[in-house]
Scaffold this motif. Structure first.
Motif, PDB file in Angstrom:
ATOM      1  N   GLN A 141       0.824  -1.216   0.000  1.00 40.26           N
ATOM      2  CA  GLN A 141       0.000   0.000   0.000  1.00 40.26           C
ATOM      3  C   GLN A 141       0.852   1.258   0.000  1.00 40.26           C
ATOM      4  O   GLN A 141       0.346   2.344   0.271  1.00 40.26           O
ATOM      5  N   GLY A 142       2.159   1.111  -0.271  1.00 37.95           N
ATOM      6  CA  GLY A 142       2.993   2.282  -0.539  1.00 37.95           C
ATOM      7  C   GLY A 142       3.591   2.983   0.657  1.00 37.95           C
ATOM      8  O   GLY A 142       4.050   4.109   0.527  1.00 37.95           O
ATOM      9  N   ALA A 143       3.608   2.343   1.825  1.00 40.86           N
ATOM     10  CA  ALA A 143       4.215   2.977   3.008  1.00 40.86           C
ATOM     11  C   ALA A 143       5.363   2.108   3.523  1.00 40.86           C
ATOM     12  O   ALA A 143       5.509   1.907   4.724  1.00 40.86           O
ATOM     13  N   CYS A 144       6.179   1.622   2.602  1.00 41.22           N
ATOM     14  CA  CYS A 144       7.237   0.657   2.959  1.00 41.22           C
ATOM     15  C   CYS A 144       8.207   1.219   4.004  1.00 41.22           C
ATOM     16  O   CYS A 144       8.667   0.484   4.885  1.00 41.22           O
ATOM     17  N   VAL A 145       8.540   2.507   3.912  1.00 38.00           N
ATOM     18  CA  VAL A 145       9.478   3.105   4.869  1.00 38.00           C
ATOM     19  C   VAL A 145       8.901   3.062   6.270  1.00 38.00           C
ATOM     20  O   VAL A 145       9.634   2.976   7.260  1.00 38.00           O
ATOM     21  N   ASN A 146       7.579   3.097   6.386  1.00 39.39           N
ATOM     22  CA  ASN A 146       6.910   3.146   7.689  1.00 39.39           C
ATOM     23  C   ASN A 146       6.294   1.795   8.053  1.00 39.39           C
ATOM     24  O   ASN A 146       5.325   1.734   8.791  1.00 39.39           O
ATOM     25  N   ALA A 147       6.859   0.722   7.521  1.00 39.38           N
ATOM     26  CA  ALA A 147       6.331  -0.618   7.808  1.00 39.38           C
ATOM     27  C   ALA A 147       6.515  -0.961   9.288  1.00 39.38           C
ATOM     28  O   ALA A 147       7.459  -0.491   9.925  1.00 39.38           O
ATOM     29  N   PRO A 148       5.564  -1.805   9.826  1.00 45.98           N
ATOM     30  CA  PRO A 148       4.359  -2.338   9.193  1.00 45.98           C
ATOM     31  C   PRO A 148       3.201  -1.357   9.300  1.00 45.98           C
ATOM     32  O   PRO A 148       3.215  -0.478  10.152  1.00 45.98           O
ATOM     33  N   MET A 149       2.208  -1.548   8.437  1.00 43.22           N
ATOM     34  CA  MET A 149       1.112  -0.588   8.409  1.00 43.22           C
ATOM     35  C   MET A 149      -0.195  -1.273   8.034  1.00 43.22           C
ATOM     36  O   MET A 149      -0.200  -2.387   7.510  1.00 43.22           O
ATOM     37  N   VAL A 150      -1.296  -0.582   8.313  1.00 40.72           N
ATOM     38  CA  VAL A 150      -2.619  -1.044   7.900  1.00 40.72           C
ATOM     39  C   VAL A 150      -3.352   0.133   7.271  1.00 40.72           C
ATOM     40  O   VAL A 150      -2.987   1.292   7.473  1.00 40.72           O
ATOM     41  N   MET A 151      -4.377  -0.185   6.512  1.00 42.42           N
ATOM     42  CA  MET A 151      -5.257   0.830   5.926  1.00 42.42           C
ATOM     43  C   MET A 151      -6.670   0.599   6.443  1.00 42.42           C
ATOM     44  O   MET A 151      -7.154  -0.541   6.450  1.00 42.42           O
ATOM     45  N   ILE A 152      -7.307   1.664   6.917  1.00 42.88           N
ATOM     46  CA  ILE A 152      -8.706   1.605   7.334  1.00 42.88           C
ATOM     47  C   ILE A 152      -9.437   2.695   6.571  1.00 42.88           C
ATOM     48  O   ILE A 152      -9.124   3.886   6.732  1.00 42.88           O
ATOM     49  N   PHE A 153     -10.375   2.290   5.737  1.00 40.23           N
ATOM     50  CA  PHE A 153     -11.039   3.211   4.818  1.00 40.23           C
ATOM     51  C   PHE A 153      -9.975   3.898   3.954  1.00 40.23           C
ATOM     52  O   PHE A 153      -9.225   3.229   3.271  1.00 40.23           O
ATOM     53  N   LYS A 154      -9.849   5.224   4.007  1.00 36.38           N
ATOM     54  CA  LYS A 154      -8.876   5.911   3.154  1.00 36.38           C
ATOM     55  C   LYS A 154      -7.614   6.323   3.908  1.00 36.38           C
ATOM     56  O   LYS A 154      -6.739   6.984   3.344  1.00 36.38           O
ATOM     57  N   ASP A 155      -7.513   5.968   5.177  1.00 38.16           N
ATOM     58  CA  ASP A 155      -6.383   6.399   5.990  1.00 38.16           C
ATOM     59  C   ASP A 155      -5.444   5.236   6.284  1.00 38.16           C
ATOM     60  O   ASP A 155      -5.872   4.091   6.460  1.00 38.16           O
TER      61      ASP A 155
END
Length: 388
Positions: A141-155
């Motif tokens: 989802q394009g946030a590799c530098v800030n891994a790990p990450m999740v997306m909820i709705f558009k955020d």
């Protein structure tokens, strides 16, 4: 790629129509495309339908097809091909998309998935008991530098620990998802280095460097734009217009002599918040500004003599070999000691390690209480995963 089908008939609504606001938006969107190309609006219209209903229903697919004069099967092909479209009901308060691509996987995405299994449902795309939450694993989802990450709705919510994701899930389930700040869940600014800046970290030194950039009495003269003899710094050095004589001045045929501009150092911004990694904190502990904190022992946690078998403090997320060694130097050897820290003591240790609030974010006290009470088994019971 797995086969994607529409949800069962028993959960499909009988009809669909855009609400008044979305209907106006849809008509405006269709008009953006040239005559004969209006069917290109199929993806944005399906996305707006999903945002309105929470998922893409059969009735929504047929409604969009009618608006665009498309065969139903063509819109169905689009909806089933792109995984951004949810083809069955998802959580009414949050559908959590966990990135499982390599960078996130290496930084702990599997632990985040375990949290979703524990807090929501064992299987992806399945609703929790109240129908408010669901989850799935997705690609990058394009946030590799800030891994790990999740997306909820558009955020997106980045730099996550399992404990932080648990807190985010709890807030969304309680209808308080708006309280959670999107983006990095650490003190880093967007995608700035997680360990803080590595250059120009001392604003005072940077200002001194700036002051020395142009010696006193030696001003930089700029050639007015109207001057046809302006220096072209990209030209070849053999060009007499840019060749520098021994006196350090630039000769410009037909124009004034211009001293070469010097690069100026940029002071470090005071707004940059430093987040110290374990290694950096270990190297900094007991040095520089930390000495002022360490001299104030009023809130320093009480140390003990080293027991015959100290606890493995590295089981606490956020504590590695170097930090454990520093804690030992402070007389901290057991989980029970950390579990008993008051707020002032936590702040003292956090300041000593230059952690910038990390002890609170990682909740060392809660982790230590679980480990002190029942070791690994109790930790798994509380956090839904094994300790580090």
């Amino acid at each position: 790629m797995s086969v994607r089908r529409l949800a069962e008939d028993r959960v499909q609504p009988a009809s669909f129509s855009f609400n008044e606001e979305n209907a106006a938006w849809a008509e405006k969107t269709i008009r953006k495309y040239p005559e004969g190309r209006q069917q290109s609006a199929v993806i944005p219209l399906l996305m707006r339908a999903q945002e309105q209903e929470g998922w893409v229903t059969r009735a929504a697919i047929e409604h969009v097809a009618d608006m665009l004069a498309m065969p139903y099967i063509r819109v169905l092909e689009v909806a089933t091909f792109y995984t951004q479209f949810q083809l069955k009901p998802v959580g009414t308060r949050a559908h959590i998309q966990v990135c499982g691509t390599t960078p996130c996987m290496l930084r702990g995405a599997e632990d985040l998935i375990e949290v979703c299994k524990h807090k929501i449902h064992h299987d992806p795309f399945e609703l929790n008991a109240d129908g408010t939450l669901s989850w799935e694993e997705v690609e990058c989802q394009g946030a590799c530098v800030n891994a790990p990450m999740v997306m909820i709705f558009k955020d997106s919510y980045e730099d996550l620990t399992p404990a932080q994701l648990e807190d985010i899930i709890d807030r969304f389930e309680a209808g308080r998802g708006g309280e959670v700040k999107p983006g990095p869940q650490t003190d880093r600014i967007y995608s700035a280095p997680a360990g803080g800046p590595t250059t120009l970290v001392d604003a005072t030194s940077a200002k001194k460097t700036t002051a020395k950039a142009v010696p006193a009495g030696e001003e930089t003269v700029h050639v007015p734009p109207a001057n046809a003899g302006r220096v072209d710094e990209s030209a070849d050095e053999t060009n007499p217009a840019v060749r520098s004589p021994a006196n350090g001045k630039t000769a410009v045929p037909g124009g004034p002599e211009v001293k070469p501009a010097r690069k100026r150092a940029t002071p470090a911004s005071d707004e940059i918040k430093e987040v110290i990694s374990e290694t950096a904190a270990a190297d900094a502990a007991g040095k520089g500004p930390v000495d002022e904190i360490s001299r104030d022992d009023k809130n320093r946690p009480a140390g003990i003599e080293k027991p015959a078998t100290p606890d493995d403090l590295k089981m606490i997320s956020g504590v590695g070999p170097k930090i454990e060694a520093i804690l030992h130097e402070l007389g901290i050897y057991t989980f029970a000691q950390i579990a008993a820290w008051k707020k002032a003591e936590r702040e003292w240790v956090d300041g000593y390690l230059k952690f910038g609030g990390r002890i609170e974010r990682d909740d060392w006290v809660k982790q230590a209480k679980a480990l002190a009470k029942g070791g690994e088994a109790e930790y798994i019971k509380v956090f839904g995963k094994k300790p580090r």
